[in-house]
Motif scaffolding. Sequence first.
Motif, PDB file in Angstrom:
ATOM      1  N   THR A 179       0.824  -1.216   0.000  1.00 19.84           N
ATOM      2  CA  THR A 179       0.000   0.000   0.000  1.00 19.84           C
ATOM      3  C   THR A 179       0.852   1.257   0.000  1.00 19.84           C
ATOM      4  OG1 THR A 179      -0.154  -0.046   2.419  1.00 19.84           O
ATOM      5  CG2 THR A 179      -1.903  -1.166   1.183  1.00 19.84           C
ATOM      6  N   THR A 180       2.177   1.114   0.154  1.00 24.79           N
ATOM      7  CA  THR A 180       3.104   2.244   0.073  1.00 24.79           C
ATOM      8  C   THR A 180       4.253   1.861  -0.847  1.00 24.79           C
ATOM      9  OG1 THR A 180       4.533   1.555   1.920  1.00 24.79           O
ATOM     10  CG2 THR A 180       2.555   2.856   2.467  1.00 24.79           C
ATOM     11  N   TRP A 181       4.996   2.874  -1.313  1.00 20.10           N
ATOM     12  CA  TRP A 181       6.143   2.597  -2.184  1.00 20.10           C
ATOM     13  C   TRP A 181       7.205   1.794  -1.436  1.00 20.10           C
ATOM     14  CZ3 TRP A 181       6.923   2.567  -7.173  1.00 20.10           C
ATOM     15  CH2 TRP A 181       8.231   2.427  -7.644  1.00 20.10           C
ATOM     16  N   ALA A 186      10.215  -3.201  -0.689  1.00 16.90           N
ATOM     17  CA  ALA A 186      10.587  -4.280   0.233  1.00 16.90           C
ATOM     18  C   ALA A 186      10.146  -5.631  -0.328  1.00 16.90           C
ATOM     19  CB  ALA A 186       9.954  -4.036   1.607  1.00 16.90           C
ATOM     20  N   ALA A 187       8.955  -5.661  -0.920  1.00 18.19           N
ATOM     21  CA  ALA A 187       8.472  -6.892  -1.541  1.00 18.19           C
ATOM     22  C   ALA A 187       9.366  -7.289  -2.711  1.00 18.19           C
ATOM     23  CB  ALA A 187       7.034  -6.707  -2.020  1.00 18.19           C
ATOM     24  N   LEU A 216       4.822  10.169 -12.211  1.00 18.20           N
ATOM     25  CA  LEU A 216       3.535  10.490 -11.594  1.00 18.20           C
ATOM     26  C   LEU A 216       3.598  10.343 -10.083  1.00 18.20           C
ATOM     27  CD1 LEU A 216       0.837   8.901 -13.941  1.00 18.20           C
ATOM     28  CD2 LEU A 216       0.970  11.290 -13.204  1.00 18.20           C
ATOM     29  N   GLY A 217       4.293   9.320  -9.613  1.00 19.46           N
ATOM     30  CA  GLY A 217       4.381   9.074  -8.181  1.00 19.46           C
ATOM     31  C   GLY A 217       5.295  10.029  -7.446  1.00 19.46           C
ATOM     32  N   ILE A 218       6.047  10.824  -8.192  1.00 12.08           N
ATOM     33  CA  ILE A 218       6.930  11.822  -7.586  1.00 12.08           C
ATOM     34  C   ILE A 218       6.322  13.212  -7.682  1.00 12.08           C
ATOM     35  CG2 ILE A 218       9.195  12.950  -7.798  1.00 12.08           C
ATOM     36  CD1 ILE A 218      10.282  10.205  -8.761  1.00 12.08           C
ATOM     37  N   SER A 303       2.277   5.715  -4.768  1.00 17.44           N
ATOM     38  CA  SER A 303       3.163   6.799  -5.193  1.00 17.44           C
ATOM     39  C   SER A 303       4.518   6.693  -4.507  1.00 17.44           C
ATOM     40  CB  SER A 303       2.540   8.155  -4.870  1.00 17.44           C
ATOM     41  OG  SER A 303       1.416   8.393  -5.686  1.00 17.44           O
ATOM     42  N   VAL A 304       5.560   7.081  -5.241  1.00 20.95           N
ATOM     43  CA  VAL A 304       6.909   7.105  -4.674  1.00 20.95           C
ATOM     44  C   VAL A 304       6.955   8.091  -3.512  1.00 20.95           C
ATOM     45  CG1 VAL A 304       9.335   7.612  -5.142  1.00 20.95           C
ATOM     46  CG2 VAL A 304       7.917   6.494  -6.906  1.00 20.95           C
TER      47      VAL A 304
END
Length: 428
Positions: A179-181, A186-187, A216-218, A303-304
């Motif tokens: 659910t987070t960058w 980590a995955a 986009l995530g930045i 998002s990053v």
Amino acid sequence: MAGHFRSLAIALTGAALVLTACTATPSTPSASPEPGGSSSAPTMEPTTLNFFTDKAAWEPSFDQMNAASQSTGLTLSFTGYSDPTAYDAFIKQAFQTKKVPDLFTWHTGDQLKQLVDQGLVAETTQLWADATAQGLVPDGLIDNYTYDGKQYCVPLNVAYWAMYYNKHVFADHDIAVPTTWDELMAAAQKLVDAGVTPFHQMNFIFEFVWFQSLVLGIDPGVYRGLGTGESSFLDPAVVQAMELWKQMGTKGYFIDPGVQTDPQTLLSTGQVAMANFGTFFTGQLTGIDAVSGEDYGIFVIPSVNPQVKNQMVLETAPLCAGAGAEHEAAALAYSGWWFTDDAQTVWSDSRGDVSFNPNVAVKDPELAALVQAANSPDVELQPRFLEMVPNAVYTTEAEVIGDFVTNWGDPMAALNKLQAAADEHWGK
């Protein structure tokens, strides 16, 4: 499918087929569809429409559409291309002959604008007005088909871009949906440590997918500015995205981008754990008997920057009637039918994908959950990079980024070439 669509912006591939000729007589609509959305297109004199597409692998779906459109008197004579470059060249050349396509698929954004500017596609303003009045299209979708206040073509399809993942691989390695960058990275590292490749990547056609997700995530504002010339490819946010992308590549997070195996096979067999794709990918997975919700799932790419709302790309591709085609009136009538509940229900069921028509239920549980997330306040929808930027910039990007993800070279060298292409275009 409910919710508001912001400005959206697919070139897909398949197997080449032999050109076919159309038969029958041109005709005009005998009536207009009644309000309410589920009515069929006007009944026409039996007409076979020349239909050309770069989506040759979708022929079975168009066969089903032919069965569904029998009552209208309109059917498609299908010709599919496997090479998008050859297809684009064919379409442009066709307008220089007397064999103007009755119907054909194309691309939104700058590439559609070029055809509109040359007067090569038929106007569909009244069709859009009727569809809007009947509630057959969501707010905002019309923006992708509007030039100088008029509409051209109709939406062939829409697709959300998100992360598909192999549920068995996630379960085997005790990985929860990120659910987070940081959780996503980590995955990925956990998978690499276990000898599993985390992500799919291509060096052609969809080479830009991770670029758009990372930028986009930045900073989504910078991303949108790349489509208008207001942002530079040398902006710190873009540089950060490229450097992060290279780090991911050098850590072994991506499969060899030149691999020839179909991405659906790679994901379903666990050769990659995740694949960044549009929702049309569901149909490709279904085609190899992968089961939604059991073999694979879908999640929104986080998002990053944790301060940036999660972003999702939503693209749309057009179905166009050729201006001056032999059966132009019938092609426009077919385009009007394409909006209807009847047509879109068959199309959605055939493709195993979402429909632009908000009256058509999303039957796949994974897709239904994704559409709900996409239209929630927690997600912001954005245009796809391919259609958002000018075609000259995209052409340069395809070469530069294709090389970048193949060799993981110098990010700045790649970005300088992209900015040079952008400067040349916007300078004109």
